[in-house]
Structures are given as structure tokens and as C-alpha cells.
Enzyme design. Sequence first.
Site, mmCIF file in Angstrom:
data_model
loop_
_atom_site.group_PDB
_atom_site.id
_atom_site.type_symbol
_atom_site.label_atom_id
_atom_site.label_comp_id
_atom_site.label_asym_id
_atom_site.label_seq_id
_atom_site.Cartn_x
_atom_site.Cartn_y
_atom_site.Cartn_z
ATOM 1 N N GLY A 282 -137.088 -54.197 15.880
ATOM 2 C CA GLY A 282 -138.709 -54.729 16.288
ATOM 3 C C GLY A 282 -139.829 -54.798 14.913
ATOM 4 C CB THR A 283 -140.595 -51.743 12.523
ATOM 5 O OG1 THR A 283 -140.539 -50.435 13.680
ATOM 6 C CG2 THR A 283 -141.328 -50.696 11.692
ATOM 7 C CB CYS B 124 -142.865 -44.971 17.143
ATOM 8 S SG CYS B 124 -141.648 -46.311 17.814
ATOM 9 C CG ASN C 24 -147.271 -49.629 22.692
ATOM 10 O OD1 ASN C 24 -148.659 -50.276 23.056
ATOM 11 N ND2 ASN C 24 -146.804 -48.762 22.327
HETATM 12 N N1 PLP Z 1 -144.041 -52.774 18.952
HETATM 13 C C1 PLP Z 1 -144.414 -52.617 20.234
HETATM 14 C C2 PLP Z 1 -144.889 -53.097 21.613
HETATM 15 C C3 PLP Z 1 -142.794 -51.295 20.832
HETATM 16 O O1 PLP Z 1 -143.126 -50.439 21.367
HETATM 17 C C4 PLP Z 1 -141.950 -51.317 19.573
HETATM 18 C C5 PLP Z 1 -141.374 -49.473 20.053
HETATM 19 O O2 PLP Z 1 -141.609 -48.829 19.913
HETATM 20 C C6 PLP Z 1 -142.067 -51.153 18.277
HETATM 21 C C7 PLP Z 1 -143.210 -52.570 17.909
HETATM 22 C C8 PLP Z 1 -141.089 -50.998 17.092
HETATM 23 O O3 PLP Z 1 -139.915 -51.517 17.543
HETATM 24 P P1 PLP Z 1 -138.636 -51.078 16.639
HETATM 25 O O4 PLP Z 1 -137.941 -50.165 17.428
HETATM 26 O O5 PLP Z 1 -137.215 -51.464 17.652
HETATM 27 O O6 PLP Z 1 -138.506 -50.596 15.910
#
Ligand code: PLP
Length: 374
Positions: free
Chosen positions: A73-74, A319, A150
Site C-alpha cells: 500500500g505505501t 504504522c 482504518n
Molecule cells: N493505507 C491504509 C488505510 C492502511 O491501513 C495501511 C496499513 O496499515 C496502509 C495504507 C499501508 O499499507 P502497507 O502496509 O501495505 O504499506
Amino acid sequence: MKGQVIYLDYAATTPVDGETIAAALPYYGSTFYNPASTHMLGQIASSAVEFGRRACERAINADRGTVYFTSGGTEAINQAMKCVDIEAGSKVAVSAIEHDAVKACAEYLSRRGHEVVTVMPTEDGIITPEALEKAIEGGAALVCVMTVNNIVGTIQPIRELAQVAHRHGALFFTDAVQAVNSIELDVKDSDVDMLCVSGHKFYALKGSGFLYVKKGVKINALLDGGRQEYGLRAGTVDVPAVMALADGITRAQNCVDEYNAHAKILREAFLSALDCGKQIEIGPHVDDILSVAFDGVDGGRLAVALSVAGVCCSVGSACSAGSATPPDTLVAMKHGGAASSVRFSFGKPTTKAQAEAAAKIVNDTVKNLLAAKV
Ligand code: PLP
């Protein structure tokens, strides 16, 4: 149940489904080849990647050749926000309840001379089309609003928000990382320009994800290097991760109703066994994410005490773990209990008995913390 650790942090990450591991496994061994190799064996791996891409596209009703694999995601968020082709100095609107990755990219855009505006949620955690309309009066280049929050699980009115963005000449990007298990994703119906997902939130592998970019939207590469992923993402493609993503997202999107029915049972079981705290009032929401405020108790201390007592949950996103500040989402919602809140999130393996047992442990732990204060 006694002595068992109860994991209620599925919004942080999920285990990998057995079938999903099975889908990935051959690509670690018998079919380990590099999909960029032009020889016959490389072409077998390359065909698998294209099969996986098509499955991911189908799962979100996207056109062929619009999904690019990323490390999660990041990375997808960074590419969507930093590499989309928007005019220098143009306006970018970002909701106040986004994940840290979106917020950090918005700060980057601000440092690069963009005018970044924040769209505030209602007190029940919704970004309304009216609020967006006001924020981008006079035009904007990019709007970023997540599909499912989230921290509290609110479902944002993505279709209406995308319409507002388009009326004002802006592209619309949605972070759908927390939405894959519980919302039927359809990039055509919602008319989003970019969307990202992350494998480890839907029972596929960590370090995997994709970015959808609508045909015609101009975007550049984030990483410099080889010409993989049609020149948009340099680096050898992780074939097993792609196969797991394809299997995981197909499975999740085919089972949304079943998943939601299970999550509802768990949420209700948990809440009816909970005799302390107050569920944070929210608008339309998914059932697998739940934030509760416990008056008189510090959320961070409670999460630590719960971990010792055998319930694993979190304060805010994984995070931002370690930060002493309450979740930004609750602060933006102007919730008085932001500092005393804890997030519980349920998953496919959670049982009703676990949800009830966890609530009882929460009851005892909160009582102990309150008693220790006097
Ligand atoms: N966006 C949301 C809403 C998330 O909850 C998260 C992870 O907690 C991310 C982005 C980041 O994703 P990744 O862990 O795959 O980098």
C-alpha cells in the site's frame, strides 16, 4: 480459551490463507523464473504475472493493463500521489482521516509547491461531498480520500466524492487498503482514477500490493531502473506475491457478503459482552473494525495491559505504533475520547467465543486500571 492469546488486530495484518499459499508456492520452486527473461522459462513466469494481473483487474472491474504491482500500500500511495502528472503548484485535497502514507505524501507535495488543503470529516467520521466541494472551490488537480477508514471503519461515499472531484477538474485517488474484504470494489462504477490495495490486509503476502491507474491518466515511475511493469515500476516482479494477490483478492471479492455476515456476528458478540467503554459513534461503517473509548483510561496503557492479559489490539494504525499521540482520525472527528480509545479488528479466523472472551478480558483490565488509579 484459558491462556490463549486472542488476536483482534486484523486491520494491522492478516494471516495468509492456505489456498493462497498454494497459489504462490510453485513460483518459489518449480517455476521460479524471472518474468523479464526472454527465454522460454522466463516466459512461463511472465504468463503467470499477466494471468495474475488480469485476475486483479477483474476483481475490481478494471480494464486490461491498468494494474501495476507494487511492494504494498505505501509504495502504491507514494506512486499515485508523487508521480501522477499534475500541474506544478496546483491544488491537492486530502482528507484528514487518511493513513500516514497519504499524509506524508501530501506533505511532500506541499514542500514541492502544491497548495494542499485538508478536508475535515463530520463528527461521525465521514468525508461529505459538500465538505469536498467547499475545499476545492475554484478547481483542484488531485483529491485523495480512502474507501474505508482504518481506525473507525467508516465507509466513505467514494462515488459521490469522485463526481465532485471530476466536476472541479481533479483526478480522484482512493486508498482501498482496508476495503478489500468488506466492500465490492468497482473502479468503473465508482469512477475513481487511481486505487491501491495491499496484500497483507486480505490474507495474501506482506510486501505486495497494486496500484490501479485508469486508462488515459498520466503517471510516471517512482523507482528508476528496468522497464518492468510497462516501465512504471522498475525491479524484478515478485511472481509468488502476484499469484497470492490474485488469489487473495479474487477470494475476498467473491466472499464479501459472507465476510460481512461473520464480522457482524463478531462485533455484536464483542459489544454485548463489553460492560465498559463507549463505542465511538460513526456513520456507515464496516463491521470488522471497531474503536472504543474507555473513559478515564489512557488508550496506550490499556492496549499494553490488554496484551499482557492476552488480547492483542492496537491504538491507531500499526504504522504509527510507538507514537504517544491519539489517532489522527479521532482527533479530526473532534472525539473527546481520542486519547482513551483502542481499536479492535476482527478477521476470518476470529470466533464468536473469542470475541466474547476478549470483551470479558477488556472488562477486567479496564476495572483493574481504574482501580489502580485511586
Ligand atoms: N493505507 C491504509 C488505510 C492502511 O491501513 C495501511 C496499513 O496499515 C496502509 C495504507 C499501508 O499499507 P502497507 O502496509 O501495505 O504499506
